[in-house]
Design a protein around this motif. Sequence first.
Motif, PDB file in Angstrom:
ATOM      1  N   VAL A   8      69.804  81.014  43.430  1.00 20.66           N
ATOM      2  CA  VAL A   8      71.095  81.690  43.608  1.00 20.66           C
ATOM      3  C   VAL A   8      72.218  80.649  43.575  1.00 20.66           C
ATOM      4  CG1 VAL A   8      72.490  83.110  45.161  1.00 20.66           C
ATOM      5  CG2 VAL A   8      70.047  83.595  44.885  1.00 20.66           C
ATOM      6  N   LEU A   9      71.974  79.498  44.190  1.00 25.87           N
ATOM      7  CA  LEU A   9      72.960  78.408  44.156  1.00 25.87           C
ATOM      8  C   LEU A   9      73.155  77.910  42.729  1.00 25.87           C
ATOM      9  CD1 LEU A   9      74.772  76.275  45.550  1.00 25.87           C
ATOM     10  CD2 LEU A   9      72.710  74.884  45.807  1.00 25.87           C
ATOM     11  N   LEU A  10      72.061  77.676  42.011  1.00 24.76           N
ATOM     12  CA  LEU A  10      72.170  77.225  40.621  1.00 24.76           C
ATOM     13  C   LEU A  10      72.894  78.262  39.770  1.00 24.76           C
ATOM     14  CD1 LEU A  10      68.628  75.672  40.060  1.00 24.76           C
ATOM     15  CD2 LEU A  10      70.806  74.457  40.100  1.00 24.76           C
ATOM     16  N   GLY A  11      72.539  79.532  39.963  1.00 23.21           N
ATOM     17  CA  GLY A  11      73.216  80.596  39.235  1.00 23.21           C
ATOM     18  C   GLY A  11      74.696  80.655  39.572  1.00 23.21           C
ATOM     19  N   GLY A  12      75.006  80.493  40.866  1.00 26.16           N
ATOM     20  CA  GLY A  12      76.403  80.490  41.293  1.00 26.16           C
ATOM     21  C   GLY A  12      77.193  79.346  40.671  1.00 26.16           C
ATOM     22  N   LEU A  13      76.572  78.184  40.568  1.00 24.83           N
ATOM     23  CA  LEU A  13      77.243  77.048  39.925  1.00 24.83           C
ATOM     24  C   LEU A  13      77.542  77.345  38.461  1.00 24.83           C
ATOM     25  CD1 LEU A  13      75.359  73.944  41.366  1.00 24.83           C
ATOM     26  CD2 LEU A  13      77.790  74.483  41.636  1.00 24.83           C
ATOM     27  N   VAL A  15      77.811  80.302  37.093  1.00 21.16           N
ATOM     28  CA  VAL A  15      78.725  81.442  36.970  1.00 21.16           C
ATOM     29  C   VAL A  15      80.153  81.062  37.342  1.00 21.16           C
ATOM     30  CG1 VAL A  15      79.345  83.691  37.963  1.00 21.16           C
ATOM     31  CG2 VAL A  15      76.993  83.237  37.293  1.00 21.16           C
ATOM     32  N   PHE A  16      80.341  80.490  38.515  1.00 24.07           N
ATOM     33  CA  PHE A  16      81.689  80.312  39.047  1.00 24.07           C
ATOM     34  C   PHE A  16      82.318  78.959  38.722  1.00 24.07           C
ATOM     35  CE2 PHE A  16      79.671  83.504  41.825  1.00 24.07           C
ATOM     36  CZ  PHE A  16      80.502  84.565  41.510  1.00 24.07           C
ATOM     37  N   VAL A  17      81.498  77.978  38.375  1.00 23.37           N
ATOM     38  CA  VAL A  17      82.027  76.661  38.014  1.00 23.37           C
ATOM     39  C   VAL A  17      81.882  76.444  36.515  1.00 23.37           C
ATOM     40  CG1 VAL A  17      81.770  74.169  38.358  1.00 23.37           C
ATOM     41  CG2 VAL A  17      81.472  75.723  40.295  1.00 23.37           C
ATOM     42  N   GLY A  18      80.743  76.823  35.987  1.00 27.31           N
ATOM     43  CA  GLY A  18      80.441  76.564  34.583  1.00 27.31           C
ATOM     44  C   GLY A  18      79.861  75.164  34.442  1.00 27.31           C
ATOM     45  N   LEU A  19      78.690  75.065  33.881  1.00 25.68           N
ATOM     46  CA  LEU A  19      78.032  73.770  33.731  1.00 25.68           C
ATOM     47  C   LEU A  19      77.623  73.571  32.277  1.00 25.68           C
ATOM     48  CD1 LEU A  19      75.679  73.775  36.856  1.00 25.68           C
ATOM     49  CD2 LEU A  19      77.827  72.561  36.591  1.00 25.68           C
ATOM     50  N   ALA A  27      71.806  69.574  37.303  1.00 21.27           N
ATOM     51  CA  ALA A  27      71.821  70.377  38.532  1.00 21.27           C
ATOM     52  C   ALA A  27      70.407  70.845  38.877  1.00 21.27           C
ATOM     53  CB  ALA A  27      72.759  71.572  38.377  1.00 21.27           C
ATOM     54  N   TRP A  28      69.625  71.230  37.864  1.00 20.74           N
ATOM     55  CA  TRP A  28      68.236  71.630  38.103  1.00 20.74           C
ATOM     56  C   TRP A  28      67.427  70.455  38.659  1.00 20.74           C
ATOM     57  CZ3 TRP A  28      65.224  76.132  36.951  1.00 20.74           C
ATOM     58  CH2 TRP A  28      65.982  77.236  36.516  1.00 20.74           C
ATOM     59  N   VAL A  29      67.621  69.273  38.085  1.00 23.44           N
ATOM     60  CA  VAL A  29      66.898  68.082  38.563  1.00 23.44           C
ATOM     61  C   VAL A  29      67.248  67.806  40.016  1.00 23.44           C
ATOM     62  CG1 VAL A  29      66.677  65.573  38.316  1.00 23.44           C
ATOM     63  CG2 VAL A  29      66.577  67.040  36.285  1.00 23.44           C
ATOM     64  N   VAL A  30      68.528  67.845  40.358  1.00 24.40           N
ATOM     65  CA  VAL A  30      68.957  67.609  41.742  1.00 24.40           C
ATOM     66  C   VAL A  30      68.297  68.622  42.676  1.00 24.40           C
ATOM     67  CG1 VAL A  30      70.955  67.701  43.303  1.00 24.40           C
ATOM     68  CG2 VAL A  30      71.121  66.483  41.129  1.00 24.40           C
ATOM     69  N   CYS A  31      68.261  69.873  42.263  1.00 27.83           N
ATOM     70  CA  CYS A  31      67.639  70.925  43.066  1.00 27.83           C
ATOM     71  C   CYS A  31      66.164  70.635  43.307  1.00 27.83           C
ATOM     72  CB  CYS A  31      67.819  72.269  42.365  1.00 27.83           C
ATOM     73  SG  CYS A  31      67.036  73.650  43.208  1.00 27.83           S
ATOM     74  N   PHE A  32      65.451  70.294  42.252  1.00 28.79           N
ATOM     75  CA  PHE A  32      64.020  70.063  42.387  1.00 28.79           C
ATOM     76  C   PHE A  32      63.707  68.765  43.129  1.00 28.79           C
ATOM     77  CE2 PHE A  32      63.794  73.630  39.654  1.00 28.79           C
ATOM     78  CZ  PHE A  32      62.520  74.162  39.798  1.00 28.79           C
ATOM     79  N   VAL A  33      64.561  67.765  43.013  1.00 24.15           N
ATOM     80  CA  VAL A  33      64.385  66.545  43.818  1.00 24.15           C
ATOM     81  C   VAL A  33      64.556  66.891  45.301  1.00 24.15           C
ATOM     82  CG1 VAL A  33      65.391  64.296  44.385  1.00 24.15           C
ATOM     83  CG2 VAL A  33      64.950  64.898  42.002  1.00 24.15           C
ATOM     84  N   ALA A  34      65.513  67.753  45.600  1.00 21.18           N
ATOM     85  CA  ALA A  34      65.697  68.197  46.991  1.00 21.18           C
ATOM     86  C   ALA A  34      64.441  68.927  47.473  1.00 21.18           C
ATOM     87  CB  ALA A  34      66.922  69.102  47.106  1.00 21.18           C
ATOM     88  N   PHE A  70      78.012  88.580  34.847  1.00 17.81           N
ATOM     89  CA  PHE A  70      77.949  88.161  33.454  1.00 17.81           C
ATOM     90  C   PHE A  70      79.320  87.920  32.825  1.00 17.81           C
ATOM     91  CE2 PHE A  70      77.089  88.665  28.878  1.00 17.81           C
ATOM     92  CZ  PHE A  70      76.173  87.639  28.746  1.00 17.81           C
ATOM     93  N   ASP A  71      80.297  88.756  33.126  1.00 16.44           N
ATOM     94  CA  ASP A  71      81.636  88.562  32.549  1.00 16.44           C
ATOM     95  C   ASP A  71      82.236  87.240  33.000  1.00 16.44           C
ATOM     96  OD1 ASP A  71      81.492  90.960  31.187  1.00 16.44           O
ATOM     97  OD2 ASP A  71      82.492  92.099  32.775  1.00 16.44           O
ATOM     98  N   VAL A  72      82.059  86.915  34.272  1.00 14.00           N
ATOM     99  CA  VAL A  72      82.553  85.640  34.802  1.00 14.00           C
ATOM    100  C   VAL A  72      81.770  84.489  34.168  1.00 14.00           C
ATOM    101  CG1 VAL A  72      82.920  84.257  36.888  1.00 14.00           C
ATOM    102  CG2 VAL A  72      83.212  86.738  36.975  1.00 14.00           C
ATOM    103  N   TYR A  73      80.453  84.671  34.028  1.00 18.73           N
ATOM    104  CA  TYR A  73      79.600  83.654  33.404  1.00 18.73           C
ATOM    105  C   TYR A  73      80.086  83.336  31.994  1.00 18.73           C
ATOM    106  CZ  TYR A  73      75.431  81.443  31.418  1.00 18.73           C
ATOM    107  OH  TYR A  73      74.569  80.575  30.783  1.00 18.73           O
ATOM    108  N   GLN A  74      80.384  84.371  31.219  1.00 15.99           N
ATOM    109  CA  GLN A  74      80.885  84.171  29.856  1.00 15.99           C
ATOM    110  C   GLN A  74      82.222  83.415  29.864  1.00 15.99           C
ATOM    111  OE1 GLN A  74      80.619  88.343  28.433  1.00 15.99           O
ATOM    112  NE2 GLN A  74      79.612  87.440  26.647  1.00 15.99           N
TER     113      GLN A  74
END
Length: 126
Positions: A8-13, A15-19, A27-34, A70-74
């Motif tokens: 949900v955090l990765l999805g939020g990043l 969606v709302f920040v754009g990566l 970001a996925w690597v950081v998550c999995f290292v955590a 999805f609209d925000v993600y786009q």
Amino acid sequence: MLLSLSGVLLGGLTVFVGLPMPWEPIAWVVCFVAWMVFALRNDIPQPFVTIVAAGPMCGIFTAITQLLFFDVYQAQNPWYAEQLADGLTGDLMTGLLMQGIVLGGVFGAVFGLITLVIHNALGRGQ
């Protein structure tokens, strides 16, 4: 499967920040290292199984978050506009879910294996 909720955090990043590339995989690597640190510090008895199982679930939660907004993600990810514009809505949803499952599975397997090796090297065994 508390670990998988970080999707949900990765999805939020995304969606709302754009990566853009390469930031999303980072970001996925950081998550999995955590996850690795969490598993090792808490001496989870089967770290490989735990991380491998949580990986695809994390991907599903990431995709669901992206689809719900999805609209925000786009709007926040214009570098994917061509890919998003070419697909049908159903195809995009399926594609995001499949991508999440595959990425989560691959990251889960790789980081689960690394965690298992470290876990065993520390003499904790599985």
